[in-house]
Design an enzyme around this catalytic site. Structure first.
Site, PDB file in Angstrom:
ATOM      1  N   HIS A 228      81.011  66.027   5.229  1.00  0.00           N
ATOM      2  CA  HIS A 228      79.833  66.705   4.701  1.00  0.00           C
ATOM      3  C   HIS A 228      79.442  66.208   3.314  1.00  0.00           C
ATOM      4  N   TYR A 232      75.697  64.242   0.905  1.00  0.00           N
ATOM      5  CA  TYR A 232      75.076  64.420  -0.414  1.00  0.00           C
ATOM      6  C   TYR A 232      75.278  63.192  -1.298  1.00  0.00           C
ATOM      7  N   HIS A 379      68.046  65.435  13.573  1.00  0.00           N
ATOM      8  CA  HIS A 379      68.241  65.995  12.227  1.00  0.00           C
ATOM      9  C   HIS A 379      68.572  64.903  11.224  1.00  0.00           C
ATOM     10  N   PHE A 380      69.535  64.043  11.561  1.00  0.00           N
ATOM     11  CA  PHE A 380      69.964  63.157  10.475  1.00  0.00           C
ATOM     12  C   PHE A 380      69.108  61.904  10.317  1.00  0.00           C
ATOM     13  N   HIS A 381      68.272  61.593  11.302  1.00  0.00           N
ATOM     14  CA  HIS A 381      67.322  60.508  11.008  1.00  0.00           C
ATOM     15  C   HIS A 381      66.208  60.993  10.083  1.00  0.00           C
ATOM     16  N   ARG A 442      73.977  63.349  22.825  1.00  0.00           N
ATOM     17  CA  ARG A 442      73.988  62.193  21.930  1.00  0.00           C
ATOM     18  C   ARG A 442      75.151  61.296  22.326  1.00  0.00           C
ATOM     19  N   ARG A 443      75.228  60.129  21.697  1.00  0.00           N
ATOM     20  CA  ARG A 443      76.354  59.218  21.877  1.00  0.00           C
ATOM     21  C   ARG A 443      76.634  58.903  23.337  1.00  0.00           C
TER      22      ARG A 443
HETATM   23 FE1  HAS Z   1      73.136  67.718   7.998  1.00  0.00          FE
HETATM   24  C1  HAS Z   1      74.987  67.235  10.881  1.00  0.00           C
HETATM   25  C2  HAS Z   1      73.740  71.088   8.161  1.00  0.00           C
HETATM   26  C3  HAS Z   1      71.493  68.173   4.991  1.00  0.00           C
HETATM   27  C4  HAS Z   1      73.208  64.320   7.443  1.00  0.00           C
HETATM   28  N1  HAS Z   1      73.908  66.083   8.985  1.00  0.00           N
HETATM   29  C5  HAS Z   1      74.621  66.098  10.155  1.00  0.00           C
HETATM   30  C6  HAS Z   1      74.975  64.754  10.530  1.00  0.00           C
HETATM   31  C7  HAS Z   1      74.487  63.932   9.535  1.00  0.00           C
HETATM   32  C8  HAS Z   1      73.835  64.784   8.575  1.00  0.00           C
HETATM   33  C9  HAS Z   1      74.645  62.419   9.444  1.00  0.00           C
HETATM   34  O1  HAS Z   1      75.692  72.954   9.601  1.00  0.00           O
HETATM   35  C10 HAS Z   1      75.693  64.351  11.810  1.00  0.00           C
HETATM   36  C11 HAS Z   1      77.129  64.052  11.648  1.00  0.00           C
HETATM   37  C12 HAS Z   1      77.685  63.610  12.967  1.00  0.00           C
HETATM   38  O2  HAS Z   1      77.582  62.397  13.289  1.00  0.00           O
HETATM   39  O3  HAS Z   1      78.171  64.456  13.739  1.00  0.00           O
HETATM   40  N2  HAS Z   1      72.654  69.324   6.831  1.00  0.00           N
HETATM   41  C13 HAS Z   1      72.959  70.614   7.103  1.00  0.00           C
HETATM   42  C14 HAS Z   1      72.382  71.488   6.076  1.00  0.00           C
HETATM   43  C15 HAS Z   1      71.747  70.655   5.183  1.00  0.00           C
HETATM   44  C16 HAS Z   1      71.938  69.306   5.657  1.00  0.00           C
HETATM   45  C17 HAS Z   1      72.477  72.984   6.005  1.00  0.00           C
HETATM   46  N3  HAS Z   1      72.448  66.491   6.525  1.00  0.00           N
HETATM   47  C18 HAS Z   1      71.815  66.884   5.361  1.00  0.00           C
HETATM   48  C19 HAS Z   1      71.541  65.735   4.541  1.00  0.00           C
HETATM   49  C20 HAS Z   1      72.031  64.637   5.238  1.00  0.00           C
HETATM   50  C21 HAS Z   1      72.593  65.137   6.470  1.00  0.00           C
HETATM   51  C22 HAS Z   1      70.884  65.796   3.184  1.00  0.00           C
HETATM   52  C23 HAS Z   1      72.045  63.198   4.868  1.00  0.00           C
HETATM   53  C24 HAS Z   1      71.502  62.672   3.810  1.00  0.00           C
HETATM   54  N4  HAS Z   1      74.132  68.916   9.284  1.00  0.00           N
HETATM   55  C25 HAS Z   1      74.301  70.259   9.137  1.00  0.00           C
HETATM   56  C26 HAS Z   1      75.198  70.767  10.199  1.00  0.00           C
HETATM   57  C27 HAS Z   1      75.561  69.652  10.974  1.00  0.00           C
HETATM   58  C28 HAS Z   1      74.873  68.522  10.365  1.00  0.00           C
HETATM   59  C29 HAS Z   1      75.652  72.139  10.424  1.00  0.00           C
HETATM   60  C30 HAS Z   1      76.486  69.641  12.198  1.00  0.00           C
HETATM   61  C31 HAS Z   1      75.687  69.640  13.430  1.00  0.00           C
HETATM   62  C32 HAS Z   1      76.544  69.475  14.663  1.00  0.00           C
HETATM   63  O4  HAS Z   1      76.652  70.449  15.437  1.00  0.00           O
HETATM   64  O5  HAS Z   1      77.124  68.398  14.879  1.00  0.00           O
HETATM   65  C33 HAS Z   1      71.035  71.086   3.905  1.00  0.00           C
HETATM   66  O6  HAS Z   1      71.599  70.391   2.808  1.00  0.00           O
HETATM   67  C34 HAS Z   1      69.550  70.873   3.950  1.00  0.00           C
HETATM   68  C35 HAS Z   1      68.849  71.444   2.728  1.00  0.00           C
HETATM   69  C36 HAS Z   1      67.452  70.911   2.588  1.00  0.00           C
HETATM   70  C37 HAS Z   1      66.354  71.644   2.331  1.00  0.00           C
HETATM   71  C38 HAS Z   1      65.002  70.967   2.197  1.00  0.00           C
HETATM   72  C39 HAS Z   1      64.464  71.008   0.754  1.00  0.00           C
HETATM   73  C40 HAS Z   1      63.215  70.178   0.627  1.00  0.00           C
HETATM   74  C41 HAS Z   1      62.991  69.251  -0.329  1.00  0.00           C
HETATM   75  C42 HAS Z   1      61.695  68.465  -0.269  1.00  0.00           C
HETATM   76  C43 HAS Z   1      61.050  68.222  -1.613  1.00  0.00           C
HETATM   77  C44 HAS Z   1      59.694  67.603  -1.448  1.00  0.00           C
HETATM   78  C45 HAS Z   1      59.297  66.423  -2.015  1.00  0.00           C
HETATM   79  C46 HAS Z   1      57.945  65.912  -1.692  1.00  0.00           C
HETATM   80  C47 HAS Z   1      60.186  65.601  -2.892  1.00  0.00           C
HETATM   81  C48 HAS Z   1      66.413  73.110   2.151  1.00  0.00           C
HETATM   82  C49 HAS Z   1      63.957  69.004  -1.441  1.00  0.00           C
HETATM   83  C50 HAS Z   1      57.030  65.978  -2.891  1.00  0.00           C
HETATM   84  C51 HAS Z   1      55.748  65.350  -2.528  1.00  0.00           C
HETATM   85  C52 HAS Z   1      54.556  65.964  -2.452  1.00  0.00           C
HETATM   86  C53 HAS Z   1      53.381  65.195  -1.998  1.00  0.00           C
HETATM   87  C54 HAS Z   1      54.335  67.397  -2.789  1.00  0.00           C
HETATM   88  C1  HEM Z   2      72.241  57.005  15.861  1.00  0.00           C
HETATM   89  C2  HEM Z   2      68.014  54.704  16.455  1.00  0.00           C
HETATM   90  C3  HEM Z   2      67.714  53.984  11.637  1.00  0.00           C
HETATM   91  C4  HEM Z   2      71.883  56.336  11.033  1.00  0.00           C
HETATM   92  C5  HEM Z   2      71.070  56.523  16.420  1.00  0.00           C
HETATM   93  C6  HEM Z   2      70.650  56.746  17.786  1.00  0.00           C
HETATM   94  C7  HEM Z   2      69.472  56.083  17.958  1.00  0.00           C
HETATM   95  C8  HEM Z   2      69.122  55.472  16.694  1.00  0.00           C
HETATM   96  C9  HEM Z   2      68.638  56.014  19.224  1.00  0.00           C
HETATM   97  C10 HEM Z   2      71.372  57.652  18.763  1.00  0.00           C
HETATM   98  C11 HEM Z   2      72.286  56.993  19.683  1.00  0.00           C
HETATM   99  C12 HEM Z   2      73.117  57.953  20.515  1.00  0.00           C
HETATM  100  O1  HEM Z   2      73.481  59.062  20.076  1.00  0.00           O
HETATM  101  O2  HEM Z   2      73.426  57.563  21.658  1.00  0.00           O
HETATM  102  C13 HEM Z   2      67.607  54.239  15.200  1.00  0.00           C
HETATM  103  C14 HEM Z   2      66.475  53.382  14.962  1.00  0.00           C
HETATM  104  C15 HEM Z   2      66.395  53.181  13.607  1.00  0.00           C
HETATM  105  C16 HEM Z   2      67.477  53.923  12.995  1.00  0.00           C
HETATM  106  C17 HEM Z   2      65.566  52.819  16.025  1.00  0.00           C
HETATM  107  C18 HEM Z   2      65.407  52.351  12.814  1.00  0.00           C
HETATM  108  C19 HEM Z   2      65.180  51.103  13.042  1.00  0.00           C
HETATM  109  C20 HEM Z   2      68.777  54.624  11.047  1.00  0.00           C
HETATM  110  C21 HEM Z   2      68.997  54.728   9.625  1.00  0.00           C
HETATM  111  C22 HEM Z   2      70.171  55.399   9.458  1.00  0.00           C
HETATM  112  C23 HEM Z   2      70.692  55.695  10.783  1.00  0.00           C
HETATM  113  C24 HEM Z   2      68.079  54.151   8.551  1.00  0.00           C
HETATM  114  C25 HEM Z   2      70.889  55.785   8.197  1.00  0.00           C
HETATM  115  C26 HEM Z   2      70.634  55.351   7.004  1.00  0.00           C
HETATM  116  C27 HEM Z   2      72.368  56.645  12.289  1.00  0.00           C
HETATM  117  C28 HEM Z   2      73.646  57.281  12.523  1.00  0.00           C
HETATM  118  C29 HEM Z   2      73.766  57.459  13.908  1.00  0.00           C
HETATM  119  C30 HEM Z   2      72.536  56.957  14.509  1.00  0.00           C
HETATM  120  C31 HEM Z   2      74.671  57.688  11.463  1.00  0.00           C
HETATM  121  C32 HEM Z   2      74.906  58.131  14.675  1.00  0.00           C
HETATM  122  C33 HEM Z   2      75.890  57.181  15.224  1.00  0.00           C
HETATM  123  C34 HEM Z   2      76.936  57.917  16.018  1.00  0.00           C
HETATM  124  O3  HEM Z   2      76.621  58.894  16.718  1.00  0.00           O
HETATM  125  O4  HEM Z   2      78.098  57.519  15.917  1.00  0.00           O
HETATM  126  N1  HEM Z   2      70.123  55.764  15.775  1.00  0.00           N
HETATM  127  N2  HEM Z   2      68.194  54.543  13.996  1.00  0.00           N
HETATM  128  N3  HEM Z   2      69.816  55.223  11.713  1.00  0.00           N
HETATM  129  N4  HEM Z   2      71.740  56.456  13.496  1.00  0.00           N
HETATM  130 FE1  HEM Z   2      69.971  55.504  13.747  1.00  0.00          FE
HETATM  131 CU    CU Z   3      77.446  68.819   7.031  1.00  0.00          CU
END
Ligand code: HAS
Ligand code: HEM
Ligand code: CU
Length: 555
Positions: A228, A232, A379-381, A442-443
């Site tokens: 987790h 961040y 979610h994570f894309h 997935r996967r």
């Molecule tokens: Fe997540 C699974 C819960 C944030 C990445 N997350 C994942 C996985 C990844 C990932 C890679 O509780 C999959 C791992 C795997 O392979 O199994 N996640 C959360 C929660 C948050 C969260 C509560 N995740 C992230 C971030 C990630 C990320 C950040 C990567 C960078 N996530 C989970 C949970 C799982 C999970 C469960 C497990 C799921 C499962 O069952 O497997 C929070 O931190 C999110 C808080 C965010 C907000 C949004 C605030 C909005 C902002 C926008 C500002 C606007 C701007 C625009 C800058 C409340 C800050 C301004 C421009 C104008 C024009 C006005």
């Molecule tokens: C998994 C496509 C860019 C991180 C996947 C999966 C797809 C995909 C289809 C799911 C595969 C599955 O669960 O069977 C793409 C495409 C991209 C892209 C087309 C753009 C060209 C990115 C980027 C990141 C990212 C920029 C992170 C910086 C991941 C991760 C997984 C994933 C961490 C999970 C791998 C796993 O389950 O072990 N992507 N993705 N992807 N992608 Fe991407």
């Molecule tokens: Cu997490």
């Protein structure tokens, strides 16, 4: 006017080298992403389904670990150097960690890619989460360990720079960017401990055959202890750019420096004791511990909600400086033609959606619906794949001129590229979320539902598949344009274009921030305490149930 590369030529080289590794990883990872997206959706199959998992591992490792973290170390080197206004203590140390990280990356990548060639007795089809019972060749884990030790040395480099600066500025506030780097690294040290223990004490000896068995739940839990906070670690470089660069690009200033410090301190405190929210369905962890992880996760929303407030307020301030008016029509006054601004703003907008799907994941009961489905990649894309990746690409357009002294090759291509990423991701990740609700896993290379059909009915799995395939194509083309633009900039002859690299003072400056915010030792202490509270009992019961090295349960 002298810019970064003129003032700190050695550091500029390290930053550029780090970005170069990051972008190579981005290119290869994106290609694999396209191949697997087309494979899964049955649009085009150029690989064997067995090789799917090799590519998926490479995709996850190269994008989520190599691209993001190499960009991070480059960005942080730039941020520490410019905000302290002095060269790093010893550039040999800087090149040493860069070398170690790069060597580790090459070893791990070779171990993974070797899996495509049956003649080579090496493979690492363990996915980027690499916990047991999947087992990789020892070279994979050794490469990983080198990579992590490299990041620890990079942190040491920046803390040494801090010490030197502090010696000469005993009473100054830590400059904001440096504060962000140091707090992020504290979080990183606390959290990488878990994965280091898992790799060094269990996975390496096990893959070398020195121990027969491991306790899979223990390696999983140690992974998620790190897994987790690592999200961040990816996000904080994006936050650094949103807080310190985006307001300036919007034509204004950061709304509040003290609030930004509060946010980073909250991440130090709360990032780690939540990892069990990835293990809601794991047997062997008591319900109560899962509930605590859920509660902590909900608290952890606070710093991101504060960020949404502060960054949007700063951007709105910028728009009003540029003559924007009204409740929402100020949005039109923003510099949407600037690729750096447009990319970061679009990344932030998508993060709002990704944050909401994270909140859904975090609810213990709803998680049972979405866990292990395509919802989670949806979610994570949006989070790492867009909030982070798109911000990094957009930030490159602002950083490159400072690092090279050259103007970006083509701003229109840059703009097209960031917009294509946003649109591609709207298609791909929205469709992935929907597929997940249908239960598509997935996967897997073979999600055997309805076959792909060009006349798929709206709302069918076939329609969802088409959207994933179309989105992935746009995303891949966006990366191609990005890499072309960056390479063409690097290849240009040096033209001394004036570079605007100033960052204005926040509206509410650091002088108003309570002194305690800069007390890094205090926050480290509390963070460690919270981790001990959250993890001692679950880890003790996992070890108690099945032993340190697994085997039969000893109830
Ligand atoms: Fe997540 C699974 C819960 C944030 C990445 N997350 C994942 C996985 C990844 C990932 C890679 O509780 C999959 C791992 C795997 O392979 O199994 N996640 C959360 C929660 C948050 C969260 C509560 N995740 C992230 C971030 C990630 C990320 C950040 C990567 C960078 N996530 C989970 C949970 C799982 C999970 C469960 C497990 C799921 C499962 O069952 O497997 C929070 O931190 C999110 C808080 C965010 C907000 C949004 C605030 C909005 C902002 C926008 C500002 C606007 C701007 C625009 C800058 C409340 C800050 C301004 C421009 C104008 C024009 C006005
Ligand atoms: C998994 C496509 C860019 C991180 C996947 C999966 C797809 C995909 C289809 C799911 C595969 C599955 O669960 O069977 C793409 C495409 C991209 C892209 C087309 C753009 C060209 C990115 C980027 C990141 C990212 C920029 C992170 C910086 C991941 C991760 C997984 C994933 C961490 C999970 C791998 C796993 O389950 O072990 N992507 N993705 N992807 N992608 Fe991407
Ligand atoms: Cu997490």
């Amino acid at each position: 006017m002298a810019t970064f590369v003129d003032k700190f030529p050695d550091e500029a080289k390290v930053v550029q080298a780090s970005f170069a590794v990051a972008f190579i990883a981005l290119g290869i990872g994106a290609l694999f992403g396209l191949i697997q997206a087309l494979h899964r959706t049955n649009v085009l199959r150029v690989i064997d389904s067995v090789d799917y998992y090799t590519l998926l591992t490479a995709h996850g490792v190269l994008l989520a670990l190599v691209f993001t973290i190499f960009f991070l170390v480059g960005l942080f080197t730039w941020a520490v150097t410019r905000s302290f206004g002095r060269a790093l203590p010893d550039i040999r140390l800087t090149w040493a960690w860069f070398g170690l990280m790069t060597t580790g990356t090459v070893l791990a990548t070779v171990a993974i890619v070797a899996g495509l060639f049956p003649q080579i007795p090496m493979s690492a089809d363990v996915l980027y989460t690499f916990y047991a019972p999947l087992q990789a060749h020892p070279i994979f884990y050794i490469g990983l360990a080198m990579f992590i030790i490299g990041t620890w040395m990079a942190g040491a480099d920046w803390f040494l720079a801090y010490r030197e600066w502090r010696g000469e500025n005993p009473d100054s506030r830590i400059p904001l960017q440096a504060f962000m780097v140091l707090t992020t690294m504290i979080m990183w040290y606390v959290s990488t401990l878990g994965v280091a223990v898992s790799v060094v004490f269990f996975l390496i000896p096990w893959s070398l055959g020195l121990i027969e068995t491991v306790n899979p739940l223990l390696t999983r839990t140690l992974f998620w202890y790190f897994g987790h906070p690592v999200v961040y670690f990816w996000l904080m470089p994006a936050y650094l750019l949103w807080y310190t660069v985006l307001p300036k690009l919007a034509g204004g200033r950061l709304f509040s420096d003290p609030l930004a410090r509060v946010v980073f301190v909250l991440f130090v405190l709360l990032s780690t004791p939540v990892g069990i929210h990835h293990q809601y369905v794991d047997p062997g962890i008591a319900e109560g511990f899962k509930f605590i992880a859920m509660t902590n996760t909900m608290f952890l929303l606070l710093p991101s909600l504060l960020t949404a407030f502060t960054v949007v307020a700063s951007v709105e301030h910028g728009a009003r400086q540029r003559g924007g008016e009204g409740y929402l029509s100020w949005l039109g006054a923003l510099p949407w033609r600037d690729p750096a601004f447009a990319g970061m703003a679009l990344a932030g907008l998508m993060f709002a959606a990704g944050g909401f799907s994270g909140m859904i994941n975090a609810g213990m009961n709803i998680n049972y619906l979405v866990h292990n489905t395509l919802w989670v990649p949806g979610h994570f894309h949006m989070t790492v794949g867009t909030a982070v990746a798109l911000t990094m690409m957009a930030g490159t357009y602002w950083l490159l001129p400072q690092l090279t002294g050259k103007a970006v090759y083509s701003r229109p291509i840059g703009l097209l590229q960031v917009i294509m990423w946003f649109i591609g991701m709207v298609f791909m990740s929205n469709a992935m979320h929907r597929a997940g609700l249908f239960g598509v896993p997935r996967r897997t290379a073979e999600p055997q539902y309805q076959n792909f059909d060009f006349v798929a009915a709206v709302g069918s799995v076939g329609e969802i598949r088409m959207q994933i395939a179309f989105g992935s194509l746009l995303l891949f083309l966006s990366v191609v344009l990005f890499l072309f633009n960056v390479a063409a900039t690097w290849a240009d002859d040096r033209v001394d274009t004036p570079v605007d690299d100033t960052i204005p003072e926040p509206l509410s400056p650091s002088s108003g921030a309570p002194l305690v915010l800069d007390n890094l030792a205090l926050w480290t202490g509390i963070a460690v305490l919270l981790v001990v509270l959250a993890y001692t009992l679950p880890l003790a019961s996992i070890v108690n149930d099945a032993g340190l090295l697994g085997g039969s349960p000893t109830f």
